[in-house]
Design an enzyme around this catalytic site. Structure first.
Site, PDB file in Angstrom:
ATOM      1  N   ASP A 100       0.859  -1.184   0.000  1.00  0.00           N
ATOM      2  CA  ASP A 100       0.000   0.000   0.000  1.00  0.00           C
ATOM      3  C   ASP A 100       0.892   1.229   0.000  1.00  0.00           C
ATOM      4  O   ASP A 100       1.974   1.217   0.585  1.00  0.00           O
ATOM      5  CB  ASP A 100      -0.967  -0.001   1.183  1.00  0.00           C
ATOM      6  CG  ASP A 100      -0.271  -0.011   2.527  1.00  0.00           C
ATOM      7  OD1 ASP A 100       0.066   1.091   3.034  1.00  0.00           O
ATOM      8  OD2 ASP A 100      -0.045  -1.098   3.080  1.00  0.00           O
TER       9      ASP A 100
ATOM     10  N   ASP B  30     -10.011   3.139   5.906  1.00  0.00           N
ATOM     11  CA  ASP B  30      -8.925   3.058   6.877  1.00  0.00           C
ATOM     12  C   ASP B  30      -9.395   3.751   8.158  1.00  0.00           C
ATOM     13  O   ASP B  30      -9.465   4.969   8.238  1.00  0.00           O
ATOM     14  CB  ASP B  30      -7.692   3.755   6.295  1.00  0.00           C
ATOM     15  CG  ASP B  30      -6.499   3.772   7.253  1.00  0.00           C
ATOM     16  OD1 ASP B  30      -6.648   3.297   8.397  1.00  0.00           O
ATOM     17  OD2 ASP B  30      -5.439   4.272   6.850  1.00  0.00           O
TER      18      ASP B  30
ATOM     19  N   GLU C 211      -8.621   3.747  12.195  1.00  0.00           N
ATOM     20  CA  GLU C 211      -7.601   3.297  13.135  1.00  0.00           C
ATOM     21  C   GLU C 211      -7.317   4.392  14.151  1.00  0.00           C
ATOM     22  O   GLU C 211      -7.993   5.421  14.192  1.00  0.00           O
ATOM     23  CB  GLU C 211      -6.327   2.942  12.372  1.00  0.00           C
ATOM     24  CG  GLU C 211      -5.785   4.117  11.546  1.00  0.00           C
ATOM     25  CD  GLU C 211      -4.463   3.818  10.851  1.00  0.00           C
ATOM     26  OE1 GLU C 211      -3.445   3.769  11.575  1.00  0.00           O
ATOM     27  OE2 GLU C 211      -4.466   3.630   9.613  1.00  0.00           O
TER      28      GLU C 211
END
Length: 295
Positions: free
Chosen positions: A93, A182, A184
C-alpha cells in the site's frame, strides 16, 4: 488508553501476542522470501523513515500511521514464518510519502496487488494518485484505493461520497479491488476522535452503507484489533459484509476484531522493500481475482 490522550504523550508498545481464531479454509500464516537486512537495503529513499514518522499536518496520514504511533513496528521488514507459500499473494500500500513508485521493482519481487491512498477526510487528495494507481495497473497488478477516515471532521456519508468521487470508485474489470475504509488510531489527536463507541459504530456504518450505495461493493475495513476494541466496544456487526484488512506488525495477524472469522488482508510491516508497507492476501491468486470481480 483513554480517548483524550495526547499524541505526544503516547509510548510505543509491542504488538499484542494473542493469537486469533481464523476460518479453517483461510487459516494460513504466510510469509515473504528475503531477510530483514535485504528489506532495509532495498527500501526506496526515505521509505522506511516516512512510514514510521508521525504525520505533522492533515493529509499526511497513511495506512497504519496511527497503529505505528501507538504500537510501533518491531519487525524491521522481517517476513513472517513460512507455512504455506502457495496461498501467499504479496501486496503493498502506498501514499504520497512514496511519491512516484517504482512499480517494476515491486513487480519483479512478485508483488501482485496494491492499494493506493486516494483521500483523507474531505479536504485532501493524494497528488501522486494517478501515477500510483495507473502505474500498478500497467504492471499487471490488481489495484484499489483507500480513504483515511477522520470521523471528527464530517459524517461517514460525507466522507464516503468524497472518496467515491475522487478515486475510490469500482469497476468490474477484473483488476480493481473494492475501496478501503482506513479506520484506526487517530494520528492527529485523541485516540477515538472524540467519539463514543456507539457514535463510532454509527459513523462506520454510515460510511460503509453510503459507499455500497455509490459503488455496489462492500468496502474493505482496515483496522487494528486493539483500536477496534477500545473505540467501537469490539462491535461485531461488520464481519458478515465487509472484508477485514488487519494491521499487526508481528509474526502473525493475532486475535481478530469481533465479528470476523478470518482476515482478507494483513499488513505485517511498514519497513519492507521499496515502499515500506507490505501485506499479504489470505488466499490464492484466483481468490483475489474473485474479490476484484465482485465475488
Amino acid at each position: 488508553m483513554p480517548g483524550s490522550t495526547s499524541v505526544h504523550s503516547r509510548r510505543r508498545r509491542g504488538a499484542p501476542a494473542a493469537a486469533g481464531a481464523v476460518l479453517a479454509s483461510f487459516a494460513l500464516v504466510v510469509a515473504l522470501p528475503g531477510t530483514a537486512n535485504a528489506a532495509q537495503e532495498d527500501a526506496g529513499p526515505g521509505a522506511r523513515d516516512s512510514q514510521r514518522a508521525a504525520p505533522t499536518k492533515p493529509g499526511e496520514a497513511s495506512l497504519g500511521a496511527g497503529v505505528r504511533m501507538y504500537e510501533g513496528d518491531s519487525t524491521d521488514g522481517a517476513p513472517p514464518p513460512i507455512t504455506n507459500r502457495a496461498a501467499t499473494v504479496k501486496g503493498v500500500d502506498v501514499s504520497s510519502h512514496q511519491g512516484n513508485v517504482n512499480w517494476k521493482a515491486l513487480s519483479d519481487r512478485g508483488v501482485r496487488w496494491a492499494y493506493v491512498k486516494a483521500t483523507e477526510s474531505t479536504s485532501y487528495k493524494n497528488p501522486y494518485f494517478t501515477q500510483q494507481y495507473n502505474g500498478s495497473y500497467n504492471r499487471g497488478m490488481i489495484r484499489g484505493a483507500y480513504h483515511f477516515a477522520l470521523p471528527n471532521k464530517s459524517s461517514g456519508k460525507t466522507q464516503a461520497n468524497y472518496f467515491a468521487k475522487n478515486g475510490g470508485g469500482w469497476s468490474k474489470d477484473g483488476k480493481t479491488l473494492p475501496g478501503v475504509l482506513d479506520i484506526e488510531y487517530n494520528p492527529y489527536g485523541s485516540t477515538c476522535y472524540g467519539l463514543s463507541k456507539s457514535a463510532m459504530v454509527k459513523w462506520i456504518r454510515d460510511f460503509t452503507r453510503t459507499y455500497k450505495s455509490r459503488t455496489g461493493r462492500d468496502a474493505v475495513i482496515y483496522t487494528n484489533t486493539n483500536w477496534w476494541r477500545q473505540c467501537t466496544g469490539n462491535n461485531g456487526g461488520f464481519g458478515k459484509t465487509n472484508p477485514l484488512w488487519i494491521a499487526r506488525y508481528a509474526s502473525s495477524p493475532g486475535a481478530l476484531p469481533n465479528g470476523w472469522g478470518f482476515h482478507t488482508f494483513w499488513q505485517y510491516t511498514s519497513s519492507g522493500p521499496v515502499v515500506g508497507d507490505h501485506n499479504v492476501f489470505n488466499g490464492a491468486y484466483n481468490r483475489l481475482k474473485v474479490l476484484a470481480n465482485g465475488g
